[in-house]
Design a protein around this motif. Structure first.
Motif, mmCIF file in Angstrom:
data_model
loop_
_atom_site.group_PDB
_atom_site.id
_atom_site.type_symbol
_atom_site.label_atom_id
_atom_site.label_comp_id
_atom_site.label_asym_id
_atom_site.label_seq_id
_atom_site.Cartn_x
_atom_site.Cartn_y
_atom_site.Cartn_z
ATOM 1 N N THR A 1 8.899 30.255 -21.707
ATOM 2 C CA THR A 1 10.339 30.279 -21.440
ATOM 3 C C THR A 1 10.659 31.282 -20.339
ATOM 4 O OG1 THR A 1 10.803 29.769 -23.769
ATOM 5 C CG2 THR A 1 12.618 30.633 -22.450
ATOM 6 N N PHE A 2 11.388 30.824 -19.325
ATOM 7 C CA PHE A 2 11.935 31.690 -18.286
ATOM 8 C C PHE A 2 13.444 31.461 -18.260
ATOM 9 C CE2 PHE A 2 7.674 30.421 -17.030
ATOM 10 C CZ PHE A 2 7.079 31.614 -16.653
ATOM 11 N N ALA A 3 14.223 32.535 -18.345
ATOM 12 C CA ALA A 3 15.673 32.375 -18.341
ATOM 13 C C ALA A 3 16.337 33.607 -17.747
ATOM 14 C CB ALA A 3 16.188 32.139 -19.755
ATOM 15 N N GLY A 4 17.359 33.372 -16.932
ATOM 16 C CA GLY A 4 18.163 34.457 -16.396
ATOM 17 C C GLY A 4 17.465 35.358 -15.406
ATOM 18 N N ASN A 5 16.419 34.862 -14.754
ATOM 19 C CA ASN A 5 15.659 35.694 -13.827
ATOM 20 C C ASN A 5 16.236 35.636 -12.411
ATOM 21 O OD1 ASN A 5 13.299 36.580 -15.563
ATOM 22 N ND2 ASN A 5 13.214 34.357 -15.833
ATOM 23 N N LEU A 6 16.250 36.786 -11.749
ATOM 24 C CA LEU A 6 16.649 36.867 -10.354
ATOM 25 C C LEU A 6 15.391 36.922 -9.492
ATOM 26 C CD1 LEU A 6 19.428 39.599 -10.681
ATOM 27 C CD2 LEU A 6 19.672 37.109 -10.847
ATOM 28 N N GLY A 7 15.473 36.437 -8.263
ATOM 29 C CA GLY A 7 14.339 36.506 -7.357
ATOM 30 C C GLY A 7 13.398 35.322 -7.445
ATOM 31 N N GLY A 8 13.567 34.466 -8.445
ATOM 32 C CA GLY A 8 12.780 33.243 -8.511
ATOM 33 C C GLY A 8 11.714 33.238 -9.583
ATOM 34 N N VAL A 9 11.189 32.033 -9.843
ATOM 35 C CA VAL A 9 10.059 31.817 -10.749
ATOM 36 C C VAL A 9 9.068 30.914 -10.035
ATOM 37 C CG1 VAL A 9 9.300 30.748 -12.899
ATOM 38 C CG2 VAL A 9 11.364 32.160 -12.885
ATOM 39 N N GLN A 10 7.815 31.328 -10.007
ATOM 40 C CA GLN A 10 6.763 30.562 -9.345
ATOM 41 C C GLN A 10 5.644 30.277 -10.333
ATOM 42 O OE1 GLN A 10 5.204 32.224 -5.660
ATOM 43 N NE2 GLN A 10 3.221 31.227 -5.983
ATOM 44 N N GLY B 1 0.236 24.939 -22.903
ATOM 45 C CA GLY B 1 -0.069 24.101 -24.052
ATOM 46 C C GLY B 1 1.130 23.538 -24.776
ATOM 47 N N ARG B 2 2.335 24.006 -24.450
ATOM 48 C CA ARG B 2 3.556 23.500 -25.083
ATOM 49 C C ARG B 2 4.624 23.328 -24.013
ATOM 50 N NH1 ARG B 2 0.238 22.979 -28.377
ATOM 51 N NH2 ARG B 2 0.256 23.561 -30.600
ATOM 52 N N ASP B 3 5.861 23.147 -24.433
ATOM 53 C CA ASP B 3 6.959 22.958 -23.497
ATOM 54 C C ASP B 3 7.139 24.178 -22.600
ATOM 55 O OD1 ASP B 3 7.415 20.543 -24.725
ATOM 56 O OD2 ASP B 3 9.150 21.234 -25.891
ATOM 57 N N VAL B 4 7.623 23.906 -21.385
ATOM 58 C CA VAL B 4 7.947 24.957 -20.425
ATOM 59 C C VAL B 4 9.410 24.804 -20.039
ATOM 60 C CG1 VAL B 4 7.485 25.928 -18.141
ATOM 61 C CG2 VAL B 4 5.588 25.065 -19.543
ATOM 62 N N SER B 5 10.157 25.900 -20.115
ATOM 63 C CA SER B 5 11.578 25.859 -19.783
ATOM 64 C C SER B 5 11.887 26.922 -18.734
ATOM 65 C CB SER B 5 12.410 26.107 -21.046
ATOM 66 O OG SER B 5 13.792 26.195 -20.734
ATOM 67 N N VAL B 6 12.518 26.509 -17.623
ATOM 68 C CA VAL B 6 12.947 27.431 -16.572
ATOM 69 C C VAL B 6 14.427 27.183 -16.331
ATOM 70 C CG1 VAL B 6 12.514 28.336 -14.268
ATOM 71 C CG2 VAL B 6 10.661 27.211 -15.521
ATOM 72 N N THR B 7 15.274 28.123 -16.750
ATOM 73 C CA THR B 7 16.711 27.915 -16.684
ATOM 74 C C THR B 7 17.421 29.143 -16.141
ATOM 75 O OG1 THR B 7 17.037 28.716 -18.957
ATOM 76 C CG2 THR B 7 16.615 26.361 -18.673
ATOM 77 N N ASN B 8 18.614 28.902 -15.581
ATOM 78 C CA ASN B 8 19.489 29.988 -15.121
ATOM 79 C C ASN B 8 18.774 30.978 -14.211
ATOM 80 O OD1 ASN B 8 21.994 29.321 -16.717
ATOM 81 N ND2 ASN B 8 20.531 29.561 -18.395
ATOM 82 N N THR B 9 17.980 30.424 -13.307
ATOM 83 C CA THR B 9 17.203 31.252 -12.377
ATOM 84 C C THR B 9 17.845 31.242 -10.995
ATOM 85 O OG1 THR B 9 15.139 30.849 -13.555
ATOM 86 C CG2 THR B 9 14.956 31.512 -11.261
ATOM 87 N N THR B 10 17.927 32.422 -10.391
ATOM 88 C CA THR B 10 18.450 32.557 -9.040
ATOM 89 C C THR B 10 17.323 32.968 -8.102
ATOM 90 O OG1 THR B 10 20.591 33.261 -9.885
ATOM 91 C CG2 THR B 10 20.120 33.753 -7.585
ATOM 92 N N GLY B 11 17.216 32.294 -6.950
ATOM 93 C CA GLY B 11 16.208 32.668 -5.969
ATOM 94 C C GLY B 11 15.138 31.623 -5.759
ATOM 95 N N GLY B 12 15.149 30.566 -6.536
ATOM 96 C CA GLY B 12 14.195 29.477 -6.329
ATOM 97 C C GLY B 12 13.193 29.339 -7.446
#
Length: 325
Positions: A208-217, A234-245
């Protein structure tokens, strides 16, 4: 210089500790050994304390109890064995190489940092920064962490065949990067100030990635860092509410990928293998390019801090001399 933890040189130091008996509060109270200086392959049959503002360099030392690194103190231990836990106070620093720690490692609010190389330990905790001046760091290379990694501040990097048996969870870190690492539990990165990178790693649980600034790679060819390959989730991946790409490239996801409320919309390359499909907004795929960090200064700062503190700690310990046990 890319976004990477330091290639910190292995410190070779001799350990010196001066034994001091603390006035017992009961008949069963343990003695505490104070370490100021340098010393060698001895056994400390009780707890060990590095006093405030002092430096201790240990090589081949066995400590049968717990270790406390007081405010502003430094502990550099190489080839050691510590039966208990390590508690590090504000502005305290721990550098452990080829060492076994039976308990966990706890870095207090405003702690300077922890560097682990070829070291086994229990759970690692980095406390929230609070009103402290220091923004802590945790760098781990080829570390075996038998437990969880929980961080609420600082620069967090797990790298070079690091293994975590539990969950990795960060909230409010400066950044959280996971390279060439195996996480047997879940991975959660929330509200990071400058984003997160996961490359060449495997995560068995939900990510889970949420609310991160600067991006997620996730994987290579993003804007944050250059790396050779993607990873396995191995399970679900969620990337939400991210700013920066958001860039997802060359990964295997044995679940669903969710990308919602990201600014700009996530870029999901065609070479990903996503078993459960993609839910959420996506940007048009772009050509593969070699990515290099656009904010490389953040890595250089962390590397310099660790190198300076280590060198200073060893010099101070050697200057303190060998007091013996």
């Amino acid at each position: 210089m890319r976004r990477t933890a330091a290639k910190l040189a292995t410190v070779t130091a001799v350990v010196t500790a001066a034994a001091l008996t603390i006035a017992p509060t009961s008949a069963s109270a343990d003695l505490v050994t104070h370490c100021v200086g340098t010393g060698g392959a001895v056994t400390v049959p009780n707890d060990l304390l590095v006093p405030a503002g002092q430096s201790c360099a240990l090589t081949g030392t066995t400590i049968t109890g717990n270790v406390s690194v007081a405010a502003g103190a430094n502990l550099v231990v190489t080839g050691g064995r510590i039966s208990g836990e390590i508690l590090i106070a504000a502005d305290g620093y721990l550098d452990a190489g080829t060492t076994t720690v039976g308990g966990g490692i706890d870095l207090a609010s405003g702690g300077y940092g922890v560097f682990l190389k070829d070291t086994g330990t229990g759970s690692v905790t980095v406390r929230p920064k609070g009103s402290a001046t220091n923004d802590s760091f945790l760098f781990a290379e080829n570390a075996a962490i038998d437990g969880t990694v929980t961080a609420s501040a600082g620069e967090i990097r797990l790298d070079r065949n690091t293994d975590v048996t539990g969950n990795v969870s960060t909230t409010g870190s400066y950044y959280t990067d996971v390279h060439d690492t195996f996480v047997d539990g879940t991975l959660s990165v929330l509200n990071s100030a400058t984003g997160s990178v996961v490359c060449g790693s495997a995560v068995r649980g939900r990510t889970t990635f949420a609310g991160n600034l600067g991006g997620v790679q996730l994987g290579p060819n993003g804007t944050l860092d250059g790396c050779a390959s993607g990873g396995y989730f191995g399970r679900d991946v969620s990337v939400t509410n991210t700013t920066g790409g958001v860039n997802v490239d060359d990964n295997i996801i044995d679940g669903q990928l969710t990308t919602t409320s990201n600014t700009p919309a996530a870029k999901v390359a065609a070479n990903n293998r996503i078993r459960g499909g993609v839910a959420g907004d996506q940007a048009a795929a772009t050509a593969r390019v070699s990515a290099k960090r656009s904010v490389q200064e953040r890595e250089a700062k962390g590397e310099q801090r660790a190198e300076v503190r280590r060198s200073s700690a060893v010099q101070e310990a050697v200057a303190a001399g060998d007091a013996g046990l």
